[in-house]
Design a protein around this motif. Structure first.
Motif, PDB file in Angstrom:
ATOM      1  N   UNK A 174     -11.874  24.572 -15.880  1.00  0.00           N
ATOM      2  CA  UNK A 174     -11.097  24.302 -14.671  1.00  0.00           C
ATOM      3  C   UNK A 174     -11.990  24.160 -13.437  1.00  0.00           C
ATOM      4  N   UNK A 175     -13.077  24.905 -13.396  1.00  0.00           N
ATOM      5  CA  UNK A 175     -13.944  24.899 -12.209  1.00  0.00           C
ATOM      6  C   UNK A 175     -15.013  23.806 -12.243  1.00  0.00           C
ATOM      7  N   UNK A 176     -14.912  22.880 -13.199  1.00  0.00           N
ATOM      8  CA  UNK A 176     -15.838  21.739 -13.194  1.00  0.00           C
ATOM      9  C   UNK A 176     -15.604  20.905 -11.937  1.00  0.00           C
ATOM     10  N   UNK A 177     -16.661  20.499 -11.222  1.00  0.00           N
ATOM     11  CA  UNK A 177     -16.477  19.695 -10.007  1.00  0.00           C
ATOM     12  C   UNK A 177     -15.839  18.341 -10.306  1.00  0.00           C
ATOM     13  N   UNK A 178     -15.120  17.812  -9.330  1.00  0.00           N
ATOM     14  CA  UNK A 178     -14.434  16.522  -9.484  1.00  0.00           C
ATOM     15  C   UNK A 178     -14.901  15.574  -8.387  1.00  0.00           C
ATOM     16  N   UNK A 179     -15.250  14.349  -8.769  1.00  0.00           N
ATOM     17  CA  UNK A 179     -15.682  13.330  -7.812  1.00  0.00           C
ATOM     18  C   UNK A 179     -14.914  12.036  -8.068  1.00  0.00           C
ATOM     19  N   UNK A 180     -14.416  11.453  -6.993  1.00  0.00           N
ATOM     20  CA  UNK A 180     -13.764  10.137  -7.079  1.00  0.00           C
ATOM     21  C   UNK A 180     -14.328   9.244  -5.984  1.00  0.00           C
ATOM     22  N   UNK A 226     -13.136   8.299  -0.772  1.00  0.00           N
ATOM     23  CA  UNK A 226     -13.806   9.180  -1.727  1.00  0.00           C
ATOM     24  C   UNK A 226     -13.312  10.619  -1.589  1.00  0.00           C
ATOM     25  N   UNK A 227     -13.385  11.347  -2.718  1.00  0.00           N
ATOM     26  CA  UNK A 227     -13.021  12.771  -2.742  1.00  0.00           C
ATOM     27  C   UNK A 227     -14.059  13.515  -3.572  1.00  0.00           C
ATOM     28  N   UNK A 228     -14.463  14.676  -3.101  1.00  0.00           N
ATOM     29  CA  UNK A 228     -15.329  15.579  -3.876  1.00  0.00           C
ATOM     30  C   UNK A 228     -14.731  16.976  -3.786  1.00  0.00           C
ATOM     31  N   UNK A 229     -14.455  17.583  -4.949  1.00  0.00           N
ATOM     32  CA  UNK A 229     -13.808  18.896  -4.988  1.00  0.00           C
ATOM     33  C   UNK A 229     -14.625  19.854  -5.843  1.00  0.00           C
ATOM     34  N   UNK A 230     -14.924  21.026  -5.294  1.00  0.00           N
ATOM     35  CA  UNK A 230     -15.574  22.084  -6.071  1.00  0.00           C
ATOM     36  C   UNK A 230     -14.707  23.338  -6.027  1.00  0.00           C
ATOM     37  N   UNK A 231     -14.627  24.030  -7.158  1.00  0.00           N
ATOM     38  CA  UNK A 231     -13.853  25.269  -7.268  1.00  0.00           C
ATOM     39  C   UNK A 231     -14.802  26.348  -7.789  1.00  0.00           C
ATOM     40  N   UNK A 232     -14.966  27.408  -7.029  1.00  0.00           N
ATOM     41  CA  UNK A 232     -15.858  28.493  -7.450  1.00  0.00           C
ATOM     42  C   UNK A 232     -15.126  29.826  -7.382  1.00  0.00           C
ATOM     43  N   UNK A 233     -15.283  30.672  -8.402  1.00  0.00           N
ATOM     44  CA  UNK A 233     -14.626  31.988  -8.364  1.00  0.00           C
ATOM     45  C   UNK A 233     -15.252  32.906  -7.336  1.00  0.00           C
ATOM     46  N   UNK A 234     -14.423  33.685  -6.655  1.00  0.00           N
ATOM     47  CA  UNK A 234     -14.909  34.699  -5.725  1.00  0.00           C
ATOM     48  C   UNK A 234     -14.977  36.001  -6.511  1.00  0.00           C
ATOM     49  N   UNK A 235     -16.184  36.424  -6.848  1.00  0.00           N
ATOM     50  CA  UNK A 235     -16.340  37.577  -7.743  1.00  0.00           C
ATOM     51  C   UNK A 235     -16.730  38.858  -7.018  1.00  0.00           C
ATOM     52  N   UNK A 237      -9.187  34.713  -7.842  1.00  0.00           N
ATOM     53  CA  UNK A 237      -9.368  34.242  -6.473  1.00  0.00           C
ATOM     54  C   UNK A 237     -10.476  33.198  -6.466  1.00  0.00           C
ATOM     55  N   UNK A 238     -10.189  32.040  -5.843  1.00  0.00           N
ATOM     56  CA  UNK A 238     -11.140  30.928  -5.895  1.00  0.00           C
ATOM     57  C   UNK A 238     -11.333  30.291  -4.521  1.00  0.00           C
ATOM     58  N   UNK A 239     -12.574  29.883  -4.289  1.00  0.00           N
ATOM     59  CA  UNK A 239     -12.900  29.134  -3.074  1.00  0.00           C
ATOM     60  C   UNK A 239     -12.957  27.658  -3.435  1.00  0.00           C
ATOM     61  N   UNK A 240     -12.188  26.856  -2.716  1.00  0.00           N
ATOM     62  CA  UNK A 240     -12.128  25.418  -2.981  1.00  0.00           C
ATOM     63  C   UNK A 240     -12.681  24.670  -1.775  1.00  0.00           C
ATOM     64  N   UNK A 241     -13.674  23.818  -2.011  1.00  0.00           N
ATOM     65  CA  UNK A 241     -14.225  22.964  -0.961  1.00  0.00           C
ATOM     66  C   UNK A 241     -13.862  21.524  -1.303  1.00  0.00           C
ATOM     67  N   UNK A 242     -13.095  20.891  -0.409  1.00  0.00           N
ATOM     68  CA  UNK A 242     -12.651  19.520  -0.644  1.00  0.00           C
ATOM     69  C   UNK A 242     -13.154  18.631   0.485  1.00  0.00           C
ATOM     70  N   UNK A 243     -13.920  17.603   0.124  1.00  0.00           N
ATOM     71  CA  UNK A 243     -14.464  16.656   1.105  1.00  0.00           C
ATOM     72  C   UNK A 243     -13.811  15.299   0.915  1.00  0.00           C
ATOM     73  N   UNK A 244     -13.189  14.816   1.983  1.00  0.00           N
ATOM     74  CA  UNK A 244     -12.567  13.495   1.948  1.00  0.00           C
ATOM     75  C   UNK A 244     -13.363  12.520   2.802  1.00  0.00           C
ATOM     76  N   UNK A 245     -13.539  11.304   2.306  1.00  0.00           N
ATOM     77  CA  UNK A 245     -14.298  10.283   3.034  1.00  0.00           C
ATOM     78  C   UNK A 245     -13.526   8.969   3.044  1.00  0.00           C
ATOM     79  N   UNK A 246     -13.562   8.313   4.188  1.00  0.00           N
ATOM     80  CA  UNK A 246     -13.000   6.953   4.268  1.00  0.00           C
ATOM     81  C   UNK A 246     -13.847   6.162   5.253  1.00  0.00           C
ATOM     82  N   UNK A 247     -14.420   5.070   4.751  1.00  0.00           N
ATOM     83  CA  UNK A 247     -15.352   4.277   5.560  1.00  0.00           C
ATOM     84  C   UNK A 247     -16.457   5.189   6.100  1.00  0.00           C
ATOM     85  N   UNK A 248     -16.595   5.293   7.429  1.00  0.00           N
ATOM     86  CA  UNK A 248     -17.678   6.106   8.001  1.00  0.00           C
ATOM     87  C   UNK A 248     -17.204   7.503   8.408  1.00  0.00           C
TER      88      UNK A 248
END
Length: 403
Positions: A50-56, A84-93, A320-331
């Motif tokens: 589930x915590x594998x990073x996702x890139x589109x 574009x989208x880049x999503x990372x999910x990391x457990x907070x341990x 408990x998980x920390x999710x970082x989501x980066x969205x990009x469009x043009x510049x």
């Protein structure tokens, strides 16, 4: 307009993470309820998937055949997403939580004897709250030392700052005011009064509240911020546990035992020893008690109960998980950081045991009936001592910020 579309992409990434964690919830709950799956499926394996990073858009590495390239092209055509989208999910341990310092006064607390630092066995008598307070202070002191060695400016500016006072201010800020009668916090209280700052006297909901403390400026907060969490992790992950956390759990563990523990769990290339992740808490208990001999079975259960009182349970995967989501469009780009929690479903209240009837005397039973009754009581006790089934509720965002 580009920034707005980038923001929408970042929000889509958070929703995607929620969907993945919803699948994780279903898988964890199924394993917890199904005895036959517990020995074959590791909850941490599901977490790793589930915590594998996702890139589109999906990257196209060299060496793809025609079928693979066609599949990616078809997937892109079916998508209505632009940008574009880049999503990372990391457990907070980590469980270094400032809210753990919160003071609660009960009649039982007043009767409890304070641990004596000169007593060699005092470490074993400390509560989880006292351990975590000590670790917070130790972490802060270590950060101070490292920073002073690398920066003369920091040393000249903060050389007179006492880490103990910083921790006391933190404790004063989160503690219930009616429960504060500790003279040790008087200096912290005077700092709040001096700078005319009103303490919250309630748990922190965000680490940004550290900036509200009188002696904590930006540089001091940034020094330790990444090592803390204000969200209740609730589960101490045995496959993510660190050396310091292991010492908090078992204060009397030796350095040799610690080395052996990590060699067993993470493997050792030099010795060609493969990693053996713990499938469940029973495996962890057996290894700590039987293989390493850190503590005996009774002491282990006692420590588990103590941490349960502090809201911490031992488990093979997190909630408990920390999710970082980066969205990009043009510049334009937009970054969101969210903390997503899967709350533990409350256990049903146990029925009160009926008082034993004085007329119900075992002496009236024959040997066979007594034996049968003893076996039933033994089975009942074993069932009660059996590992509690943890059921997770649906994931929910408990903190979100723009970075």
């Amino acid at each position: 307009q580009d920034r707005l579309r980038a923001k929408i992409n970042a929000e889509a990434g958070i929703r995607f993470a929620l969907a993945k964690l919803r699948l994780y919830q279903e898988g964890r709950n199924l394993i917890a309820k199904n005895e036959s799956l517990k020995g074959t499926v590791n909850p941490s394996d599901i977490e790793a998937i589930i915590t594998q990073p996702f890139i589109f858009p999906i990257p196209e590495p060299k060496g793809l055949d025609v079928l693979q390239r066609t599949a990616i092209a078809d997937f892109k055509k079916a998508m209505i997403l632009e940008g574009e989208i880049a999503v990372t999910i990391t457990p907070v341990s980590g469980f270094l939580n400032p809210n753990t310092l919160r003071v609660f006064k009960t009649e039982e607390d007043e009767e409890e004897e304070e641990p004596d630092d000169d007593d060699p066995d005092s470490a074993a008598k400390k509560t989880p709250q006292q351990y975590i307070e000590g670790k917070l202070l130790e972490t802060l002191k270590s950060a101070f030392t490292d920073k002073m060695e690398s920066s003369e400016d920091f040393q000249s500016q903060y050389g007179s700052v006492e880490p103990e006072l910083l921790i006391q201010e933190l404790k004063y800020y989160v503690s219930d005011k009616s429960a504060l009668n500790n003279a040790d916090l008087s200096e912290a209280e005077s700092q709040f009064n001096l700078k005319e700052i009103v303490a919250k006297h309630a748990p922190m909901t965000s680490l940004d509240e550290l900036y509200l403390l009188p002696s904590w400026d930006d540089e001091l907060v940034d020094l330790i911020k990444n090592q803390l969490t204000v969200h209740q992790t609730a589960i101490i992950q045995v496959n993510e546990i660190t050396k310091n956390q292991l010492k908090i759990l078992f204060p009397k563990i030796t350095e040799i035992q610690i080395e052996e523990f990590f060699r067993h769990r993470d493997g050792d290339e030099a010795l060609e020893q493969k990693a053996k992740k713990f499938k469940n808490t029973k495996e962890f208990e057996d290894y700590i008690v039987s293989s390493l001999g850190v503590v005996d079975a009774d002491t282990y259960k006692e420590r588990v109960k103590e941490f349960a009182k502090a809201g911490l349970r031992i488990g093979a995967a997190g909630k408990l998980y920390k999710v970082v989501s980066s969205g990009t469009y043009e510049r334009a780009s937009y970054n969101l950081v969210a903390y997503i929690d899967l709350p533990i479903k409350p256990s049903p209240k146990k029925k009160k045991e009926k008082k034993k009837d004085p007329d119900d005397d075992d002496d009236d039973l024959d040997e066979e009936a007594k034996k049968k009754k003893e076996e039933e009581e033994k089975k009942k006790k074993e069932k009660e001592e059996k590992e509690e089934i943890i059921q997770l509720m649906e994931p929910r965002v408990i903190e979100i910020r723009v970075e």
